[in-house]
Design an enzyme around this catalytic site. Sequence first.
Site, PDB file in Angstrom:
ATOM      1  N   SER A   1      78.604 -29.719 -16.833  1.00 13.09           N
ATOM      2  CA  SER A   1      78.765 -28.281 -16.610  1.00 13.09           C
ATOM      3  C   SER A   1      78.743 -28.052 -15.103  1.00 13.09           C
ATOM      4  CB  SER A   1      77.610 -27.500 -17.217  1.00 13.09           C
ATOM      5  OG  SER A   1      77.410 -27.877 -18.524  1.00 13.09           O
TER       6      SER A   1
ATOM      7  N   LYS B   1      88.981 -21.231 -12.153  1.00 14.06           N
ATOM      8  CA  LYS B   1      88.199 -21.705 -13.295  1.00 14.06           C
ATOM      9  C   LYS B   1      88.839 -21.096 -14.539  1.00 14.06           C
ATOM     10  CE  LYS B   1      83.437 -22.165 -14.894  1.00 14.06           C
ATOM     11  NZ  LYS B   1      83.586 -21.654 -16.242  1.00 14.06           N
TER      12      LYS B   1
ATOM     13  N   CYS C   1      51.199  -6.327 -29.602  1.00 15.18           N
ATOM     14  CA  CYS C   1      52.349  -7.073 -30.117  1.00 15.18           C
ATOM     15  C   CYS C   1      52.877  -6.377 -31.367  1.00 15.18           C
ATOM     16  CB  CYS C   1      51.923  -8.498 -30.446  1.00 15.18           C
ATOM     17  SG  CYS C   1      53.144  -9.396 -31.402  1.00 15.18           S
TER      18      CYS C   1
END
Length: 708
Positions: free
Chosen positions: A83, A119, A410
């Site tokens: 990559s 690209k 949470c």
Amino acid sequence: MPELPEEPAARHKALAAEIAEHNQRYHGDDDPIISDAEFDALQQELDALEAEHPELADGTTSGIGAAPSGAFAEVEHPLPMLSLNKALTADEVAEFLTRVRRFLKLPEDAGLTFTAEPKIDGLSLSLRYENGALAVAATRGDGRAGENVTKNVAFVEAIPQKLKGKPPAVFEVRGEVYMTHADFAALNARLVEEGKRPVANPRNAAAGSLRQVEPQKTADRPLQFFAYGWGEASELPAETQSGMMEALKAYGLPVNDLMHRCETIEALLAAYSEIEEKRAALPYDIDGMVYKIDRLDLQRRLGERERRPRWAVAHKFAAERAITVLEGIEIQVGRTGSLTPVARLAPITVGGVVVKNATLHNADEIARLDVRIGDTVEIQRAGDVIPQVVRVLTDKRPAGSAPYVFPEKCPVCGSKVAAELNPRTGKPDVVRRCTGGLVCDAQVLARLKHFVSRAAFDIEGLGAKQIAAFHADGLIRTPADIFTLAKRDAAKPEDERIVAREGYGETSVRNLFDAIESRRTIALRRLIYALGIRRVGEISSRVLALHFGTYDAFRKGMGALAKAAADRAAQTEPDAEGEAVRTDLVAIDGLGAVVADALENFFSESHNVDALDALAGELTIEPEVARTVDSAIAGKAVVFTGSLERMTRDEAKARAEALGARVVGTISKKTDIVVAGPGAGSKLAKAEALGLTVWDEDAWLAVAQEES
Ligand code: IVH
């Protein structure tokens, strides 16, 4: 998700239809409605069903977007498909140049030539030519192995079956497959005419077309190709990137003719601007520029790190933006308890893709933007990254809106939410975390899902969906529970066993238990990755496994590391072994202090250690053997100290690792070689006291410059 029928043929049909729909949404529409993990679970279920009833496997399970994995044979790439590191701004391009110069020890004004090319926004492909004839075509896959699409490529006119001239005997050409705008529009018109859904963008159309299960269907969907590089090659016809491109062209391969050669950053940026201006008029999609060092000898010296070359960078074009309304904010709880706010948006098309969600990153970002529910917001989407909210149009704000209050509990387990202190800065971290740990079902479940994921234990028939069901019923709470499942199940009355559960039968239960058994033997790198330690991904796991070699050495090292951390916290003399482990980890290319800290934190929690020990007791853990490289320092522990004059320390380390050595930071009896440059102080003295082999820079260069 609708209930699936029990009867195998009907179940297969229903599953296949469901997978095809999700495939279409994911690959075709870029609009998935289930997570990757859930998708994998469906696919695993289908595979299991087909394994049990081979007569059902008729290869009809491909949607337009992409064939489900498994439809093509796997091909291992002899050299991984890499990559690219990204640069988003001119400053980041400048940093790239500085990094290269620093690594090569070149002065600021030393000349350096780059190529600059578009690209291409398609999908990468590797074409292996043997004696000039196309032997294998493979997709990138995960970079190490891809799918064999040789038969499909036979129907792609742009890709020659035979090369012209005298190419190397073995020559792997790499490049990008894409579809032109005109062909894409024609394909979509045809799909609509046939009553099918159109494809979202040319890239997805190219991917779907290449991966048709019936290869001749690829012929109906004209694909194009640009060669931009190479993999394995028995020899190279040129000594520069630009020379290689000319050679590829001479072999009859299509190459992009917008490539520039640039000597300065100004020239690179000018090429960028010139092509960005042309972008809209090009017949194909591009999403940035790629800059590469022209000289191949310098490319080789620079090498790669974490599967990205140090000698190239992708300079991306600006992202695409759109305006929509924020309908809600949902908090997702991750594996490590991180709370991520996700913006739920009124659906909007950005660059051809429907976007319904965007990330808001964290509480600070919400506060910075002062984004409120009901606000009109600007979002941006760059390539494949998750879209983000970049701006609030406050003049459109509805009356009576209130600032968003980030939850203090949470949303899943109700535990307190806290911002950890960053040990280095001493300031609170931007990420809020649920402090529930193993009490939080969201965290426990996310960890278990990670544990069974593809790159971790990858247990057939035990995907995210099944794990969620077993976890909900209390059958699996910790990783070790997976390996005691069969025994516990057998001890139960028949009607409480798994076989009595919806969707299971004698065979599927047997297959599940067999699959679990087959994973009782596991590679050390997979085990480390499966633990889900923060900042320890697949690459770091491999590096750690290689460094420690065996599970016992890893476990012992981690115990010592945690001990030293506890000693430090108690302000007593830190455990010497633990300190040495830490110094080594910090010195390893690709790990560093961040990973060392994360390991320290993980192994300082007794519940993590207990869970790991219980798990390890169930497993046979295979040691990690270093790739055998034939070099004078293969398998040796090497320490660099002092300064080197003809190579930077980074390059030396990278080179030593490429030659199969372990680069460590501390000198001990176990050190094999000490490379000492000028100014080496106490380390050199210690090496001499221990009677170790000491090399000067010349001796090191003699080994480093050998061809490996
Ligand atoms: S060079 C070792 N050049 O971008 C360098 N890649 O993020 C590997 N891509 O997977 C890539 N156009 O599919 C290179 N001119 C170009 C490219 C290009 C498109 C893709 C390629 C790769 C991805 C890297």
